[in-house]
Structures are given as C-alpha cells and as structure tokens.
Design an enzyme around this catalytic site. Structure first.
Site, mmCIF file in Angstrom:
data_model
loop_
_atom_site.group_PDB
_atom_site.id
_atom_site.type_symbol
_atom_site.label_atom_id
_atom_site.label_comp_id
_atom_site.label_asym_id
_atom_site.label_seq_id
_atom_site.Cartn_x
_atom_site.Cartn_y
_atom_site.Cartn_z
ATOM 1 N N SER A 55 0.825 -1.214 0.000
ATOM 2 C CA SER A 55 0.000 0.000 0.000
ATOM 3 C C SER A 55 0.856 1.260 0.000
ATOM 4 C CB SER A 55 -0.939 -0.004 1.209
ATOM 5 O OG SER A 55 -0.207 0.034 2.424
ATOM 6 N N ARG A 75 0.405 3.504 -3.326
ATOM 7 C CA ARG A 75 -0.247 4.809 -3.152
ATOM 8 C C ARG A 75 0.514 5.894 -3.906
ATOM 9 N NH1 ARG A 75 -0.058 4.679 1.664
ATOM 10 N NH2 ARG A 75 -2.157 4.000 2.235
ATOM 11 N N ASN A 85 -0.976 7.505 -7.664
ATOM 12 C CA ASN A 85 -1.285 8.925 -7.792
ATOM 13 C C ASN A 85 -0.418 9.603 -8.845
ATOM 14 O OD1 ASN A 85 -3.293 10.111 -5.586
ATOM 15 N ND2 ASN A 85 -2.165 8.431 -4.630
#
Length: 295
Positions: A218, A222, A226
């Site tokens: 994660s 992440r 993005n």
C-alpha cells in the site's frame, strides 16, 4: 509518429510515452520481469536524490545564527515540521537521530522526483530529437523511449517501501531483541498459552505476514498510483493541443482548452506532489514507530 495497424494515433502516442528507456530497447511485455532495468528511472531518481541531499547540505553549510535568510528560513521550517512529527511518533531518541533525518531526506527527495511531472510531456522528447538522440518511428535513437518521472515507475516506489519494511523489521528486532521479535510473530495478535499458543501460531504468523505485506504494497502503490494517474492526465491534455488542424473554431477551442486544462491541472497537481511526499514520509515514521511497540 505513424500509427501502427489497428491502433489510433492517440493510443500510440500514450503507449509510446509510457515506455521506459531500458535494457530491452522496447516496452516490457510481461507484468513482472525482474530482468528489465529501467535506466531512465535510475538516472532521474539518483539525480533528484543528489539534488535533494545537495540542497540540504548547502542549507546546513550556510546556516547562521541570528535572523535567517529566506532560503535558510524555508529549510528550517521543513526541518522543524519533520522533527515535530518524528518526536510525536517515535519516542526512542536514539532511533530518532537516524530516522528523523531519513524522513526529511525522503520527503524532499520525493518532492523533487514528483516535481518532474510538471515538466511538459513533450519537452524532453523534443530536446532529444533536436540533439539527434531520439530518432523516429522507423529508426529508433538511443532515447526514443524515455520517461522522466521515476515515481510513476512501480519499481521506484516499491523499492522505497521495501526499504521501509527492512527498517521496520530491523528496529523491531533491535528494540525488542531478535528472539522476542520472532516470538511476537507467532504469538500476536491472538494471545494464548499452552496448546492454544501452538495451535494459533500458524494463524498469527500468517496474519503478521499479511500485515507487513499490506503495509509495504500500500505504501508503494499509493505513491505510484497517484503519480501515474497524474502523468496520464497530462498526456491526455497534451492530446488536445495535438488536435490542431488550422485556424478554425474546433482547433482554436481545443487549443484554448489545452492551455486552460493544462494550467488548472498543473496547479492542482502541485498539491498532489506535496501531499504524496508528506504521506510517504509520515507512513515511514508511523511504520518504524510501530516497530518500537510491543505486540
């Protein structure tokens, strides 16, 4: 760039911009291929790392007592912010002496890497073309494929998150002792005694592996997700400008839309650049701080 059979020029444009300068000379064909080395990601991440460390080093060398200048005041503001976050999360002063500067370096480093996304999509390819390094669709040059955003390459964020995982395990074993740390992997989160502890050991160990794996994945995904999405939106906006066919209403409308959309997204993307760097830094502190806590 001539479109391949069955592929629209727009799709080929995006596909071309998503291929790395690597040891294959073309796009990666398999989802996971550890033999592929993306030279562009290595170069830009190392270059931004040197720039980040150099800026912090220069600020430290130029620091002086009294009223600080604008550059020194700016750096002191960042250092103070990171130091306060580190003190609130990691209570072990010995660990903080290493982790706080590490978090500061990671924060500035990621900002520098993410900021590369604000460079116009076709600026680098055009420069490489002028220098004779890009070639064309029929005669590929050395830098025909090249991406300048390292955090949009999954290898870079995942490599950084793996380093955080290693540090978490290291400090967990250092603070609690190697034996206690390993024991905790088999006795938490479900505590029991006697035969119950033996029966629950496999489940506890599996859950701890899932926890460490989820944190690592994660953390890297992440940042990657993005920045990859931001890069892709810039490419889609660039296609508006590429639709120019002359001085007519449609082309003028697309040209104005290209400028407005690019400007608005670039301004908004500055927030994403800073926010993702801050989140990665904070989670680095949190995960290392959790390693100091008992199960």
């Amino acid at each position: 760039m001539a479109a391949a059979d069955g592929i629209s020029p727009q799709s080929e444009y995006i596909q071309h911009h998503l291929v790395h300068f690597n040891n294959l000379g073309h796009g990666q064909e398999n989802i996971a291929d550890f033999s592929v080395i993306n030279y562009d990601s290595i170069f830009w991440s190392v270059a931004m790392g040197i720039l980040a460390v150099g800026m912090l080093y220069m600020a430290a060398r130029r620091a002086q007592a009294g009223v600080p200048g604008r550059f020194q005041g700016f750096i002191e503001m960042i250092v103070s912010m990171v130091d306060e976050q580190a003190k609130g999360i990691i209570h072990n002063s010995a660990t903080r002496k290493f982790v706080a500067p590490l978090a500061l370096t990671v924060f500035v480093w990621i900002i520098f890497m993410n900021t590369l996304d604000l460079i116009p999509v076709d600026l680098a390819p055009q420069l490489f073309t002028w220098l004779g390094l890009a070639g064309d669709s029929t005669n590929h040059g050395v830098l025909y494929y090249h991406r300048i955003l390292p955090t949009a390459d999954l290898n870079v964020p995942m490599g950084m998150s793996l380093c955080v995982l290693v540090l978490s395990i290291y400090y967990g074993a250092k603070v609690h002792g190697g034996g206690t740390f390993v024991k905790g992997l088999f006795t938490a989160p479900f505590h029991a005694s006697g035969i119950g502890a033996i029966l629950l050991a496999p489940a506890n160990f599996a859950l701890n592996l899932v926890e460490y794996g989820a944190k690592t994945v994660s953390l890297g995904m992440r940042l990657f997700g993005n920045m990859f999405a931001g890069e892709l939106i810039f490419m889609l906006i660039a296609l508006l400008g590429g639709a120019w066919t002359g001085f007519n209403a449609l082309s003028l409308g697309l040209g104005v839309g290209h400028i407005l959309a690019g400007t608005i997204w670039a301004i908004f993307h500055i927030l994403i650049v800073l926010l993702q760097a801050f989140i990665f830094m904070m989670l680095t502190l949190v995960y290392i701080g959790q390693a100091h806590e008992g199960h």
